[in-house]
Design an enzyme around this catalytic site. Structure first.
Site, mmCIF file in Angstrom:
data_model
loop_
_atom_site.group_PDB
_atom_site.id
_atom_site.type_symbol
_atom_site.label_atom_id
_atom_site.label_comp_id
_atom_site.label_asym_id
_atom_site.label_seq_id
_atom_site.Cartn_x
_atom_site.Cartn_y
_atom_site.Cartn_z
ATOM 1 N N HIS A 76 81.237 20.476 60.495
ATOM 2 C CA HIS A 76 80.598 21.764 60.198
ATOM 3 C C HIS A 76 81.501 22.680 59.359
ATOM 4 O O HIS A 76 81.021 23.658 58.791
ATOM 5 C CB HIS A 76 80.219 22.447 61.519
ATOM 6 C CG HIS A 76 79.199 23.536 61.357
ATOM 7 N ND1 HIS A 76 77.918 23.310 60.901
ATOM 8 C CD2 HIS A 76 79.277 24.887 61.585
ATOM 9 C CE1 HIS A 76 77.252 24.456 60.863
ATOM 10 N NE2 HIS A 76 78.070 25.430 61.255
ATOM 11 N N ASP A 101 78.324 16.459 60.936
ATOM 12 C CA ASP A 101 78.243 17.824 61.443
ATOM 13 C C ASP A 101 77.668 17.798 62.866
ATOM 14 O O ASP A 101 76.535 17.349 63.073
ATOM 15 C CB ASP A 101 77.326 18.646 60.501
ATOM 16 C CG ASP A 101 77.377 20.140 60.781
ATOM 17 O OD1 ASP A 101 77.519 20.518 61.959
ATOM 18 O OD2 ASP A 101 77.254 20.907 59.818
ATOM 19 N N SER A 143 76.847 28.558 57.518
ATOM 20 C CA SER A 143 76.368 28.358 58.888
ATOM 21 C C SER A 143 75.308 29.410 59.261
ATOM 22 O O SER A 143 74.251 29.431 58.649
ATOM 23 C CB SER A 143 77.584 28.360 59.826
ATOM 24 O OG SER A 143 77.222 27.986 61.121
HETATM 25 C C1 MLT Z 1 73.060 29.292 64.033
HETATM 26 O O1 MLT Z 1 72.986 29.695 65.177
HETATM 27 O O2 MLT Z 1 72.726 29.955 63.045
HETATM 28 C C2 MLT Z 1 73.577 27.922 63.840
HETATM 29 O O3 MLT Z 1 73.575 27.240 65.040
HETATM 30 C C3 MLT Z 1 74.921 27.937 63.227
HETATM 31 C C4 MLT Z 1 75.916 28.661 64.076
HETATM 32 O O4 MLT Z 1 76.031 29.850 63.929
HETATM 33 O O5 MLT Z 1 76.577 28.038 64.891
#
Ligand code: MLT
Length: 213
Positions: free
Chosen positions: A193, A162, A112
């Site tokens: 996700h 996701d 992520s």
């Molecule tokens: C981010 O902010 O890098 C992406 O939206 C993934 C997350 O951290 O939720």
């Protein structure tokens, strides 16, 4: 020195490989709200013979550590992303000297937010990484000039449902990497996700087959 950044002040864990001589190093990059401890067992499972280098994201969002600032969900603070990407690259180079691992054999493993800064590193300083395993990444930015990613393997694990990363965004990222010359393996799961066992196994097989550079 004025303006100098003490990059080794990243809180981090380093676990040396059982046989450190010539071992690759996994750079473990956690998701939002995670810590330097989160991905250690994942790293060990993915490539048991590797060194593990796991920094703690320095940016806090309502108390949750991240690797760079965002303005909203999926909307990144590009200036901060550029700065943090450079800072992370310097940290990896300094850690290679301090711990004595090969700076040429570093493979990022990010989930992520951690996958997003790894993608940014691939697009900005591709020489820093030999390859990457990106779980649920998104396009961090579209570079004006494509980097040269020839000879680099990139595994992407993605969820068809996701809620954070639309399918088209994942496809755009894979296409960007392919256009830059990387060998991209895109593994779709039906889930969202969250990291699934199936994609971890697929990444494990990919790493063991030496699909990375
Ligand atoms: C981010 O902010 O890098 C992406 O939206 C993934 C997350 O951290 O939720």
């Amino acid at each position: 020195m004025e303006g100098a950044v003490k990059t080794m002040d990243f809180v981090h864990r380093f676990l040396p490989a059982p046989q450190p001589e010539g071992a690759p190093t996994l750079l473990l990059l956690h998701g939002t709200g995670g810590s330097e401890n989160d991905l250690l067992s994942l790293g060990q499972a993915l490539l048991p013979g590797a060194n593990l280098l796991s920094p703690h994201g320095k940016v806090l969002e309502h108390g949750m550590p991240r690797f760079f600032r965002r303005l909203a969900e999926g909307v990144f603070d590009q200036e901060d992303l550029r700065f943090r990407t450079g800072e992370l690259a310097d940290f990896v180079a300094e850690a290679a000297e301090r711990y004595g691992f090969s700076a040429e054999r570093v493979i990022a493993v990010g989930y992520s937010n951690g996958a997003n800064i790894a993608a940014s590193l691939l697009l900005r300083q591709p020489e820093r990484l030999a390859g990457a395993v990106l779980f649920h990444p998104m396009v961090p930015f579209v570079p004006e000039t494509l980097p040269d990613l020839r000879g680099r393997g990139i595994f992407i694990g993605a969820g068809q449902n996701d809620p954070i990363v639309p399918v088209a965004n994942t496809e755009e990222l894979a296409a960007l990497f392919r256009q830059a010359g990387a060998e991209v393996t895109l593994q779709w799961q039906r889930g969202g996700h969250a990291l699934t066992q199936a994609e971890v196994q697929a990444a494990q097989t990919w790493l063991k087959q030496g699909r990375r550079a």
